[in-house]
Design a protein around this motif. Structure first.
Motif, PDB file in Angstrom:
ATOM      1  N   ARG A  34      50.291  51.291 -30.677  1.00  9.75           N
ATOM      2  CA  ARG A  34      51.513  51.877 -31.266  1.00  9.75           C
ATOM      3  C   ARG A  34      51.176  52.666 -32.531  1.00  9.75           C
ATOM      4  N   ASN A  35      50.469  52.006 -33.463  1.00  5.38           N
ATOM      5  CA  ASN A  35      50.164  52.661 -34.739  1.00  5.38           C
ATOM      6  C   ASN A  35      49.210  53.841 -34.568  1.00  5.38           C
TER       7      ASN A  35
ATOM      8  N   ARG B 180      46.650  36.803 -27.770  1.00  5.51           N
ATOM      9  CA  ARG B 180      46.548  37.296 -29.153  1.00  5.51           C
ATOM     10  C   ARG B 180      45.829  38.647 -29.186  1.00  5.51           C
TER      11      ARG B 180
ATOM     12  N   LEU C 198      37.788  49.159 -29.099  1.00  4.33           N
ATOM     13  CA  LEU C 198      37.568  47.842 -29.701  1.00  4.33           C
ATOM     14  C   LEU C 198      36.812  46.980 -28.700  1.00  4.33           C
TER      15      LEU C 198
ATOM     16  N   TYR D 135      32.952  49.557 -37.550  1.00  7.38           N
ATOM     17  CA  TYR D 135      32.692  48.326 -38.298  1.00  7.38           C
ATOM     18  C   TYR D 135      32.499  47.176 -37.311  1.00  7.38           C
TER      19      TYR D 135
ATOM     20  N   MET E  18      43.630  53.058 -28.320  1.00  2.00           N
ATOM     21  CA  MET E  18      42.685  51.996 -28.638  1.00  2.00           C
ATOM     22  C   MET E  18      42.228  51.354 -27.332  1.00  2.00           C
TER      23      MET E  18
ATOM     24  N   SER F  59      43.939  38.763 -41.687  1.00  2.00           N
ATOM     25  CA  SER F  59      43.310  37.428 -41.721  1.00  2.00           C
ATOM     26  C   SER F  59      42.813  36.966 -40.350  1.00  2.00           C
TER      27      SER F  59
ATOM     28  N   LEU G 211      36.856  53.855 -34.867  1.00  3.02           N
ATOM     29  CA  LEU G 211      38.117  54.563 -35.096  1.00  3.02           C
ATOM     30  C   LEU G 211      37.783  56.027 -35.316  1.00  3.02           C
TER      31      LEU G 211
END
Ligand code: FAD
Length: 152
Positions: free
Chosen positions: A29-30, A19, A40, A7, A92, A69, A51
């Protein structure tokens, strides 16, 4: 069954390195937990992410990302079954403009400009998809040649 999802999206303001690092920490982590790998790209307030993993895990991750957001206008560019992982060693991987070969940056610039014109209508989407595939191919080719640091 392995699934690949890509995406593009836009950040409402420039994202500072701290950030981005927070975002990558949580992603690594996830994604390690969920068996997801990918990459990314961030450039000029635009994100592009691939992904890959089990379909359910990838879709769940994408649903969380959709609700975040820190970006908006999330556009699913492709979603398909694949035989093998491309980024198997990255929970990632991250690349910003400094890490990308010049040719990659120019392809991404073109995609970003197109995505900004997206309001003009869905007729642009096949063009966006074609550009993204081109960018992705060049990105993969560039990564093979690139020997500098890639943050993971
Ligand atoms: P938690 O661990 O509870 O929270 C996540 C942390 O993220 C919080 O501590 C906070 O520091 C930060 N955070 C969450 N939402 C916001 C927000 N709106 N503004 C500022 N900080 C916030 N997640 C993945 O798991 N894998 C990915 O590959 C991935 N890629 C992403 C790519 C982009 C471009 C963006 C914008 C987000 C991505 N995320 C990714 C993050 C995702 O959107 C969720 O925030 C995250 O998955 C939530 O994880 P968690 O439930 O473990 O939350």
């Amino acid at each position: 069954m392995l699934h690949h999802l890509a995406y593009a999206s836009a950040a409402p303001e420039p994202v500072c390195p701290a950030r981005l690092a927070d975002l990558l920490d949580v992603s690594v982590r996830n994604n390690t937990r969920d068996g997801i790998s990918g990459v990314l790209l961030y450039h000029d307030q635009s994100f592009f992410q691939v992904l890959e993993g089990e379909r359910q895990a990838v879709e769940q991750c994408y649903m969380r990302i959709l609700g975040d957001s820190r970006h908006s206008g999330v556009l699913r560019l492709w979603s398909q079954r694949v035989e093998e992982r491309v980024f198997s060693h990255w929970a990632m991987g991250y690349a910003g403009p400094d890490q990308l070969p010049q040719v990659q940056s120019s392809a991404q610039d073109r995609l970003i400009r197109l995505l900004r014109l997206r309001e003009a209508g869905p007729a642009n989407e096949p063009v966006a998809l074609a550009l993204t595939r081109q960018m992705y191919k060049r990105f993969r080719f560039g990564m093979m040649r690139y020997s500098g640091p890639i943050l993971t």
